[in-house]
Design an enzyme around this catalytic site. Structure first.
Site, short mmCIF file in Angstrom:
data_model
loop_
_atom_site.label_atom_id
_atom_site.label_comp_id
_atom_site.label_asym_id
_atom_site.label_seq_id
_atom_site.Cartn_x
_atom_site.Cartn_y
_atom_site.Cartn_z
N GLU A 1 0.96 -1.14 0.00
CA GLU A 1 -0.05 -0.08 -0.05
C GLU A 1 0.83 1.38 0.11
O GLU A 1 1.65 1.41 0.93
CB GLU A 1 -0.91 -0.05 1.21
N CYS B 1 -1.26 9.33 3.73
CA CYS B 1 -1.32 8.82 2.35
C CYS B 1 -2.70 9.33 1.87
O CYS B 1 -2.90 9.39 0.61
CB CYS B 1 -1.51 7.39 2.46
P1 NAP Z 1 8.79 5.00 3.13
O1 NAP Z 1 10.16 5.82 3.27
O2 NAP Z 1 8.72 4.09 1.77
O3 NAP Z 1 9.33 3.93 4.18
C1 NAP Z 1 8.23 2.75 4.68
C2 NAP Z 1 8.97 1.61 5.42
O4 NAP Z 1 9.96 0.97 4.29
C3 NAP Z 1 9.86 1.95 6.42
O5 NAP Z 1 9.68 1.06 7.45
C4 NAP Z 1 11.10 1.93 5.70
O6 NAP Z 1 12.14 1.76 6.70
C5 NAP Z 1 11.19 0.81 4.72
N1 NAP Z 1 12.10 0.55 3.76
C6 NAP Z 1 12.87 1.64 3.27
N2 NAP Z 1 13.46 0.80 2.14
C7 NAP Z 1 13.17 -0.51 2.40
C8 NAP Z 1 13.91 -1.73 1.63
N3 NAP Z 1 14.90 -1.57 0.75
N4 NAP Z 1 13.40 -2.71 2.00
C9 NAP Z 1 12.37 -2.91 3.09
N5 NAP Z 1 11.83 -1.94 3.67
C10 NAP Z 1 12.37 -0.62 3.21
O7 NAP Z 1 7.72 5.65 3.58
P2 NAP Z 1 7.49 6.61 4.73
O8 NAP Z 1 8.02 7.78 4.71
O9 NAP Z 1 7.82 5.81 5.95
O10 NAP Z 1 5.88 6.83 4.94
C11 NAP Z 1 5.19 7.80 4.01
C12 NAP Z 1 4.81 7.18 2.84
O11 NAP Z 1 3.77 6.09 3.20
C13 NAP Z 1 4.12 8.05 2.12
O12 NAP Z 1 4.31 7.88 0.47
C14 NAP Z 1 2.51 7.76 2.33
O13 NAP Z 1 1.54 8.01 1.25
C15 NAP Z 1 2.64 6.04 2.36
N6 NAP Z 1 1.51 5.57 3.23
C16 NAP Z 1 0.49 4.81 2.47
C17 NAP Z 1 -0.54 4.41 3.02
C18 NAP Z 1 -1.61 3.47 2.44
O14 NAP Z 1 -2.49 2.93 3.03
N7 NAP Z 1 -1.67 3.41 1.05
C19 NAP Z 1 -0.63 4.55 4.56
C20 NAP Z 1 0.31 5.31 5.24
C21 NAP Z 1 1.27 5.80 4.49
P3 NAP Z 1 13.19 3.11 7.23
O15 NAP Z 1 12.23 4.06 7.99
O16 NAP Z 1 14.25 2.33 8.01
O17 NAP Z 1 13.73 3.58 6.00
#
Ligand code: NAP
Ligand code: MG
Length: 345
Positions: free
Chosen positions: A117, A151
């Site tokens: 997601e 999001c």
């Molecule tokens: P993010 O930067 O993509 O990180 C999400 C998760 O992925 C974090 O736990 C991050 O860990 C991890 N991660 C990063 N690189 C990875 C890899 N290579 N392998 C495995 N895990 C990895 O997102 P965010 O900044 O935390 O959150 C904001 C984003 O989430 C926005 O784009 C928002 O729209 C989206 N979101 C979507 C929903 C939905 O339901 N569609 C809900 C909430 C948020 P680290 O923190 O250690 O990098």
């Protein structure tokens, strides 16, 4: 039957709700999990794991593995014993995980299942028959609650020409009234999460100033910390970067459409498809909007945020993710596999 070992990867926003949702759905269907919290929010995830253990969950069912995702993320996604990945986060990371999980490695006996997601560029469409006060309130709260770090944040508003000026004025006036300060003290707008987000949002605001008309904000807040004044950019082209890219901050881009049908086309002009809003008092148009607005969660005459677990299954189309519809009964089926047996007697 359960699938096996799941890699659980929540984002930093909604750090408890999403972490619990992703983990619990895997556990109640009989799987074991590796829970890797976002680096910015490990403690709240730890507290959840601690409570789960206190409640009697056998050890080994939830394995808490905080750490640097750039070091261990790809290792676990690519591991032959990983059976599924439950990810919520940004588009780029979700696509990367999906790609890596799609490669079969030595010793792997299955196709890894990925539920991803991802981000959104959500928007609210308003036609000339709408209640403009209600529309203005919803546009403002959808864009600026949690500083736009959702999001589902309504980072776009698409307004029909004949009411554009009137509605934009109302949106600006309401936004001017938002109080800015520490969220713990009941201000409407707090700081953004960290310096990286702060710099990235301010960069987008500069891009927006070149692409559209600055109507409000456009600068850091005066408080000490990562505060950004709620920013509104008007007359935005629907192809511009501020109308296309997820900013994840307190920035609202507004575009003008000649009529409600063009407004829906402009709404659909995005790679994302998570939430949308449609404001109108015309039932035929509402029916058309339900049919034509291409998103996983559409809200009519209300905010485009605030999905309720168990009532509004949540998940987006296109590059917003795999449309897993979190918070529903159907969701948990994604973590199990069906086995049929037939016996001749
Ligand atoms: P993010 O930067 O993509 O990180 C999400 C998760 O992925 C974090 O736990 C991050 O860990 C991890 N991660 C990063 N690189 C990875 C890899 N290579 N392998 C495995 N895990 C990895 O997102 P965010 O900044 O935390 O959150 C904001 C984003 O989430 C926005 O784009 C928002 O729209 C989206 N979101 C979507 C929903 C939905 O339901 N569609 C809900 C909430 C948020 P680290 O923190 O250690 O990098
Ligand atoms: Mg991030």
């Amino acid at each position: 039957m359960p699938l096996g070992v799941g890699f659980i990867v929540p984002p930093w926003n909604f750090p408890l709700a999403i972490c619990v949702g992703l983990t619990a759905s895997a556990v109640v269907t009989g799987n074991t999990t590796l829970v890797k919290p976002a680096s910015l929010t490990p403690v709240i995830a730890y507290k959840f794991v601690e409570l789960a253990e206190e409640a009697g969950l056998p050890s080994g069912v939830i394995n808490f593995i905080p750490g640097d995702s750039s070091v261990m993320g790809d290792f676990i996604t690519g591991h032959p014993l990983t059976r599924f990945i439950s990810f919520t986060g940004s588009k780029d990371v979700g696509l990367h995980i999906n790609e890596l999980a799609g490669k079969k490695v030595k010793g792997q006996k299955w196709i890894k299942r990925v539920n991803a997601e991802m981000g959104g560029k959500d928007g609210i469409v308003v036609d000339e028959t709408a209640d403009l006060d209600a529309a203005a309130e919803s546009i403002v709260s959808s864009a600026f609650s949690f500083q736009g770090q959702k999001c589902s944040a309504g980072s776009r508003a698409i307004i029909v020409e004949s009411i554009y000026d009137k509605l934009v004025e109302k949106v600006v006036q309401l936004t001017e009234k938002l109080s800015i300060g520490n969220g713990e003290e009941d201000y409407s707008v707090g700081p953004v999460i960290d310096e990286k987000a702060y710099n990235s949002i301010l960069k987008y605001i500069e891009i927006g100033k070149g692409e559209a008309t600055l109507l409000l904000g456009g600068n850091p807040g005066s408080n000490e910390g990562f505060y950004i004044n709620p920013t509104i950019l008007g007359d935005a082209d629907s192809n511009s970067r501020i109308m296309q890219e997820e900013i994840f901050g307190p920035v609202l881009a507004i575009a003008k459409a000649k009529d409600w049908e063009e407004a829906i086309e402009m709404y659909n002009n995005t790679d994302y498809g998570l939430t949308g809003g449609f404001f109108s008092s015309d039932n035929n148009r509402i029916e058309q909007a339900i049919e034509r607005m291409y998103c996983g969660n559409l809200y009519v005459n209300r905010n485009c945020t605030g999905a309720l677990v168990g009532i509004h299954p949540f998940g987006g189309f296109n590059l917003s993710g795999t449309d897993s519809k979190a918070g529903s009964y159907e969701y948990i089926k994604l973590f199990s596999q069906g086995k049929l047996y037939t016996q001749k007697i």
